[in-house]
Design a protein around this motif. Structure first.
Motif, mmCIF file in Angstrom:
data_model
loop_
_atom_site.group_PDB
_atom_site.id
_atom_site.type_symbol
_atom_site.label_atom_id
_atom_site.label_comp_id
_atom_site.label_asym_id
_atom_site.label_seq_id
_atom_site.Cartn_x
_atom_site.Cartn_y
_atom_site.Cartn_z
ATOM 1 N N LYS A 77 -13.945 23.408 10.574
ATOM 2 C CA LYS A 77 -13.490 24.162 9.403
ATOM 3 C C LYS A 77 -14.658 24.428 8.445
ATOM 4 N N ALA A 78 -15.495 23.422 8.211
ATOM 5 C CA ALA A 78 -16.621 23.588 7.279
ATOM 6 C C ALA A 78 -17.606 24.637 7.783
ATOM 7 N N SER A 79 -17.959 24.574 9.057
ATOM 8 C CA SER A 79 -18.925 25.555 9.569
ATOM 9 C C SER A 79 -18.321 26.960 9.589
ATOM 10 N N SER A 80 -17.021 27.075 9.838
ATOM 11 C CA SER A 80 -16.363 28.384 9.817
ATOM 12 C C SER A 80 -16.469 29.015 8.437
ATOM 13 N N VAL A 81 -16.189 28.225 7.416
ATOM 14 C CA VAL A 81 -16.262 28.706 6.037
ATOM 15 C C VAL A 81 -17.695 29.142 5.709
ATOM 16 N N ALA A 82 -18.671 28.324 6.092
ATOM 17 C CA ALA A 82 -20.074 28.653 5.804
ATOM 18 C C ALA A 82 -20.503 29.934 6.519
ATOM 19 N N LEU A 83 -20.123 30.096 7.763
ATOM 20 C CA LEU A 83 -20.532 31.268 8.530
ATOM 21 C C LEU A 83 -19.884 32.553 8.023
ATOM 22 N N PHE A 84 -18.649 32.469 7.571
ATOM 23 C CA PHE A 84 -17.932 33.651 7.088
ATOM 24 C C PHE A 84 -18.136 33.911 5.596
ATOM 25 N N HIS A 85 -18.658 32.916 4.879
ATOM 26 C CA HIS A 85 -18.773 33.019 3.416
ATOM 27 C C HIS A 85 -17.415 33.317 2.780
ATOM 28 N N ARG A 86 -16.369 32.683 3.318
ATOM 29 C CA ARG A 86 -15.013 32.821 2.797
ATOM 30 C C ARG A 86 -14.337 31.460 2.868
ATOM 31 N N ASP A 87 -13.547 31.136 1.833
ATOM 32 C CA ASP A 87 -12.796 29.886 1.826
ATOM 33 C C ASP A 87 -11.752 29.888 2.933
ATOM 34 N N GLY A 88 -11.304 28.699 3.311
ATOM 35 C CA GLY A 88 -10.381 28.537 4.429
ATOM 36 C C GLY A 88 -9.090 29.309 4.304
ATOM 37 N N ARG A 89 -8.524 29.359 3.107
ATOM 38 C CA ARG A 89 -7.258 30.087 2.925
ATOM 39 C C ARG A 89 -7.449 31.578 3.209
ATOM 40 N N GLU A 90 -8.585 32.114 2.819
ATOM 41 C CA GLU A 90 -8.858 33.527 3.098
ATOM 42 C C GLU A 90 -9.060 33.749 4.596
ATOM 43 N N SER A 114 -25.852 25.707 4.175
ATOM 44 C CA SER A 114 -25.509 27.129 4.075
ATOM 45 C C SER A 114 -25.472 27.829 5.431
ATOM 46 N N GLY A 115 -26.118 27.270 6.431
ATOM 47 C CA GLY A 115 -26.097 27.844 7.774
ATOM 48 C C GLY A 115 -25.002 27.291 8.655
ATOM 49 N N GLY A 116 -24.171 26.407 8.099
ATOM 50 C CA GLY A 116 -23.079 25.821 8.859
ATOM 51 C C GLY A 116 -23.462 24.598 9.666
ATOM 52 N N HIS A 117 -24.652 24.039 9.406
ATOM 53 C CA HIS A 117 -25.129 22.866 10.148
ATOM 54 C C HIS A 117 -24.665 21.591 9.452
ATOM 55 N N LEU A 118 -24.128 20.674 10.223
ATOM 56 C CA LEU A 118 -23.537 19.451 9.702
ATOM 57 C C LEU A 118 -24.562 18.587 8.974
ATOM 58 N N GLN A 119 -24.213 18.178 7.760
ATOM 59 C CA GLN A 119 -25.034 17.239 7.000
ATOM 60 C C GLN A 119 -24.370 15.877 6.912
ATOM 61 N N VAL A 120 -23.056 15.871 6.638
ATOM 62 C CA VAL A 120 -22.318 14.617 6.504
ATOM 63 C C VAL A 120 -20.993 14.745 7.236
ATOM 64 N N LEU A 121 -20.674 13.744 8.024
ATOM 65 C CA LEU A 121 -19.360 13.616 8.641
ATOM 66 C C LEU A 121 -18.902 12.199 8.367
ATOM 67 N N ASP A 122 -17.806 12.069 7.644
ATOM 68 C CA ASP A 122 -17.366 10.761 7.162
ATOM 69 C C ASP A 122 -15.878 10.609 7.419
ATOM 70 N N ARG A 123 -15.516 9.768 8.369
ATOM 71 C CA ARG A 123 -14.110 9.553 8.739
ATOM 72 C C ARG A 123 -13.637 8.222 8.191
ATOM 73 N N MET A 124 -12.614 8.271 7.354
ATOM 74 C CA MET A 124 -12.047 7.057 6.780
ATOM 75 C C MET A 124 -11.335 6.246 7.862
ATOM 76 N N ASP A 125 -11.288 4.938 7.681
ATOM 77 C CA ASP A 125 -10.489 4.093 8.567
ATOM 78 C C ASP A 125 -9.056 4.609 8.552
ATOM 79 N N GLY A 126 -8.483 4.786 9.715
ATOM 80 C CA GLY A 126 -7.108 5.237 9.822
ATOM 81 C C GLY A 126 -6.934 6.744 9.854
ATOM 82 N N ALA A 127 -8.003 7.493 9.638
ATOM 83 C CA ALA A 127 -7.893 8.955 9.705
ATOM 84 C C ALA A 127 -7.598 9.364 11.147
ATOM 85 N N PRO A 128 -6.813 10.413 11.334
ATOM 86 C CA PRO A 128 -6.516 10.849 12.703
ATOM 87 C C PRO A 128 -7.803 11.134 13.483
#
Length: 144
Positions: A59-72, A35-49
């Motif tokens: 993006k995740a920490s931005s959403v947590a800090l603003f309490h707004r979804d990414g589209r908003e 809830s404070g925007g601190h990373l808990q899990v970072l999981d990159r699939m093989d082949g991900a950019p």
């Protein structure tokens, strides 16, 4: 006071996101923050950019800090570009609005956030929704 998403929940959501992405033929990175925007899990699939491993947690920490979804956040950035140009300095972390980033809620309270990066925007959104469905952490939003 509602607790943040647990590490076990975050790991389970990450597994579900990766499974869903594989079914779509996408290679993504998933980031889950508390809830404070601190990373808990970072999981990159093989082949991900490679850059997706930096974009997803931002993006995740931005959403947590603003309490707004990414589209908003994208709409806010479009409305106030000069303000968003300065927010990185104020927040002390990159502010990255975008698709595939959503709040995780429990009982109406924000307990964390999730972001997916690396696929097409629609794929990132779909993967995020699949992860949230696992824990029932999404609430209907009129801003999506």
């Amino acid at each position: 006071m509602t607790m943040s998403i647990t590490l076990d929940e975050a790991r389970a959501v990450s597994v579900r996101v990766r499974e869903h992405a594989a079914g779509l033929g996408a290679q993504v990175t998933v980031a889950i923050v508390d809830s404070g925007g601190h990373l808990q899990v970072l999981d990159r699939m093989d082949g991900a950019p490679p850059l997706s491993a930096r974009i997803a947690p931002a993006k995740a920490s931005s959403v947590a800090l603003f309490h707004r979804d990414g589209r908003e956040l994208v709409r806010l950035q479009e409305a106030w570009p000069a303000l968003f140009a300065q927010l990185d300095q104020v927040a002390g972390t990159p502010i990255v609005p975008g698709a595939g980033s959503r709040l995780i809620r429990r009982g109406g309270d924000v307990v964390g956030a999730i972001a997916v990066s690396g696929g097409m925007p629609e794929q990132d959104d779909e993967c995020t929704d699949a992860g949230l469905a696992l824990i029932g952490g999404a609430e209907p939003s009129s801003t999506r």
